[in-house]
Write a protein that holds these residues in place. Structure first.
Motif, short mmCIF file in Angstrom:
data_model
loop_
_atom_site.label_atom_id
_atom_site.label_comp_id
_atom_site.label_asym_id
_atom_site.label_seq_id
_atom_site.Cartn_x
_atom_site.Cartn_y
_atom_site.Cartn_z
N LYS A 46 -3.39 -4.51 0.78
CA LYS A 46 -4.54 -4.43 1.69
C LYS A 46 -4.30 -3.43 2.81
CE LYS A 46 -6.44 -8.92 0.53
NZ LYS A 46 -6.88 -10.26 0.94
N ALA A 47 -3.05 -3.31 3.25
CA ALA A 47 -2.73 -2.29 4.26
C ALA A 47 -2.93 -0.89 3.66
CB ALA A 47 -1.29 -2.46 4.73
N ASN A 86 -10.33 -9.33 5.39
CA ASN A 86 -10.53 -8.69 4.08
C ASN A 86 -10.11 -9.69 3.00
OD1 ASN A 86 -10.75 -7.00 1.87
ND2 ASN A 86 -8.90 -5.82 2.35
N PRO A 87 -10.96 -10.68 2.72
CA PRO A 87 -10.55 -11.77 1.82
C PRO A 87 -10.42 -11.35 0.37
CG PRO A 87 -12.86 -11.98 2.40
CD PRO A 87 -12.32 -10.86 3.23
N SER A 88 -9.47 -11.98 -0.31
CA SER A 88 -9.33 -11.80 -1.75
C SER A 88 -10.37 -12.65 -2.47
CB SER A 88 -7.93 -12.22 -2.21
OG SER A 88 -6.93 -11.48 -1.55
N GLY A 148 1.28 -6.94 7.93
CA GLY A 148 0.07 -7.58 7.42
C GLY A 148 -0.87 -6.58 6.80
N THR A 149 -2.15 -6.69 7.13
CA THR A 149 -3.15 -5.79 6.55
C THR A 149 -3.24 -4.46 7.29
OG1 THR A 149 -4.98 -6.69 7.87
CG2 THR A 149 -4.49 -7.77 5.76
N PHE A 157 -6.61 -14.34 2.79
CA PHE A 157 -7.79 -14.24 3.63
C PHE A 157 -7.92 -12.83 4.22
CE2 PHE A 157 -8.46 -18.98 4.92
CZ PHE A 157 -8.50 -19.34 3.58
N GLY A 158 -6.80 -12.09 4.22
CA GLY A 158 -6.81 -10.72 4.76
C GLY A 158 -7.06 -10.69 6.25
#
Length: 235
Positions: A74-75, A198-200, A46-47, A12-13
């Motif tokens: 994502k980070a 920031n969803p995948s 995490g992100t 889900f980011g």
């Protein structure tokens, strides 16, 4: 070993999913004196929301580490987009490659509970400078948990145990943190406001189902399971 709840946050980011959310992070860190010369480690980054805030607000040297490859990607994407100097590392916080006494400040936001708690605290004590500080926000049992409640929570979050406040203090002292302050915050575990996401693509439906179980669990157990913010030093 995969953790389905961590998969939710990764795919889900979600930034700032920890208790108190990003607003709590900001309020705690704004009271700290973090000069540009300080080296800061954000574990379970995490992100990268908190790491980005640290770098932008204090212009300090930030290293961010996470074990989940989707989180790390994502980070890195976040820092590439904002041209941040944050150094992102994919690795296990229970066994890090950093040398002893590397960091002035370590940040942990609802991360340690997902690991072998004693092992991780000892590792954080190792990489932290002798006059450094560990800031952590973690889940806490507010009252006695029945075996059924313990098992349900541990199964849902993929964790081994839920400590009460005194048990956290004992583990911290055993790891070498002789000076521990509990930061004044609301202790009730509520669903954090999510405004950084920031969803995948093609997220599995079972992750949506698990997220609903998480929200339901918090709603029904908010008087039993809460959180605390700790400021810890080895002095």
């Amino acid at each position: 070993m995969s953790n389905a709840y961590i998969d939710i946050l990764a795919y889900f980011g979600i930034g700032g999913a920890h208790p108190g959310g990003f607003s709590l992070t900001q309020s705690i860190l704004e009271t700290e004196n973090i000069p540009p010369t300080h080296s800061v480690l954000d574990i379970g980054c995490g992100t990268g929301q908190t790491a980005a805030f640290l770098a932008e607000r204090f212009n300090c040297q930030v290293t961010a580490i996470d074990k989940h490859p989707v989180m790390v990607e994502k980070a890195r994407q976040r820092f590439k987009n904002n041209k941040s100097s944050v150094h992102v590392v994919e690795g296990d916080i229970q066994n890090m490659d950093f040398v002893d006494n590397s960091f002035d400040l370590v940040i942990a936001e609802s991360v340690i509970v997902f690991t072998d708690i004693s092992k991780t605290l000892s590792e954080l004590s190792r990489v932290l400078k002798s006059d450094g500080t560990l800031m952590m926000i973690e889940m806490v049992a507010e009252q006695y948990l029945s075996e059924e409640k313990q098992q349900k929570a541990c199964s849902l979050y993929g964790i081994n145990e839920i400590l009460d406040k005194d048990e956290w203090l004992l583990r911290l002292h055993q790891a070498g943190f002789t000076q521990v302050e509990i930061i004044s915050t609301p202790s009730v575990l509520l669903q954090s406001e999510i405004n950084d996401i920031n969803p995948s693509e093609n997220i599995k439906m079972e992750l949506f189902d698990l997220w609903e179980k998480h929200n339901e669990f918090i709603f029904h157990n908010r008087d039993i399971i809460g959180y605390r913010a700790f400021k810890c030093r080895k002095v």
